[in-house]
Design a protein around this motif. Sequence first.
Motif, PDB file in Angstrom:
ATOM      1  N   THR A  51       4.418   2.695  -3.342  1.00 26.69           N
ATOM      2  CA  THR A  51       4.706   2.427  -4.784  1.00 26.69           C
ATOM      3  C   THR A  51       5.801   3.499  -5.193  1.00 26.69           C
ATOM      4  OG1 THR A  51       2.326   1.844  -5.368  1.00 26.69           O
ATOM      5  CG2 THR A  51       3.606   2.358  -7.035  1.00 26.69           C
ATOM      6  N   LYS A  73       0.408   0.171   1.428  1.00 29.55           N
ATOM      7  CA  LYS A  73       1.214  -0.064   0.080  1.00 29.55           C
ATOM      8  C   LYS A  73       2.229   1.138  -0.207  1.00 29.55           C
ATOM      9  CE  LYS A  73       0.093  -0.840  -4.951  1.00 29.55           C
ATOM     10  NZ  LYS A  73      -1.017  -0.806  -5.775  1.00 29.55           N
ATOM     11  N   THR A  98       7.018  -2.232  -6.082  1.00 26.62           N
ATOM     12  CA  THR A  98       5.869  -1.911  -5.469  1.00 26.62           C
ATOM     13  C   THR A  98       5.795  -3.019  -4.196  1.00 26.62           C
ATOM     14  OG1 THR A  98       4.743  -1.051  -7.377  1.00 26.62           O
ATOM     15  CG2 THR A  98       3.338  -1.954  -5.617  1.00 26.62           C
ATOM     16  N   GLU A 103       3.163  -4.216  -1.015  1.00 26.41           N
ATOM     17  CA  GLU A 103       1.634  -4.338  -0.306  1.00 26.41           C
ATOM     18  C   GLU A 103       1.565  -5.273   0.662  1.00 26.41           C
ATOM     19  OE1 GLU A 103      -2.837  -3.486  -1.462  1.00 26.41           O
ATOM     20  OE2 GLU A 103      -1.695  -4.229  -2.958  1.00 26.41           O
ATOM     21  N   SER A 130      -4.910  -3.044   4.242  1.00 24.76           N
ATOM     22  CA  SER A 130      -3.759  -3.223   3.544  1.00 24.76           C
ATOM     23  C   SER A 130      -2.858  -1.765   3.510  1.00 24.76           C
ATOM     24  CB  SER A 130      -4.058  -3.294   2.032  1.00 24.76           C
ATOM     25  OG  SER A 130      -4.679  -4.378   1.786  1.00 24.76           O
TER      26      SER A 130
END
Length: 233
Positions: A199, A197, A182, A184, A195
């Motif tokens: 995953t 991100k 992950t 971010e 933000s």
Amino acid sequence: MKIALLGYGKMGKSIETIALNRNHTISLKVSSATTAFDFSNTDVAIDFSLPTTAVANIKRALDAGVPVISGTTGWLDQYQDILDYCKEKNGAFLYASNFSLGVNIFFEINKRLSELMSDFPEYTTSIEEIHHTQKLDAPSGTAITLAEQIIENTNYNNWTLDQPQPKEILIDAKRIENVPGTHEITYNSEIDAISIKHTAHNRQGFALGAVIAAEWIKDKKGVFSMKDVLNIG
């Protein structure tokens, strides 16, 4: 296509499964105990070994005239040496900190966002990356790539795992059981935060991307990246 697996851990085994499903064969499996390297029946080598063995593995493949792609991280202080060696051998080499299609799209988003944020110094930038506890290096190669993109486009000049100094990006590297990966990036101010991100749900995206890169680099000469494979950026 005949593929040599330079490194036969979890990633190597995932790559093997996908390669076989795509009608390729495995010509060589190299582990830390391997002493004999026979590339005579190999079209492409895929290196997911250890930081301590990656450089030697890559050079062996280039010596044999075999195109090689590498996803091993933790050895990039010798990256320029490998580029020079590849050119000397008139070979083909591709390194990626991450072979996932989604991550490579994420790289482009990160690059564009850092360009947009460069005129707003009131935001501080940080990166959080989480990986499984078996990952040996910290921060991840992907996190380093993300930080380098931000540095290229902003007033930041370095990244750190410790308390950041002015113009340093904090990378918070966490190791948690059974987390494939992950990443971010956060831009934080007193007013708000932005933000982005990515995953990963499993290793399959990394393995598939590595096999696609191997298919692409076969019969080519030069130094390449996943941007070339995916025709993005």
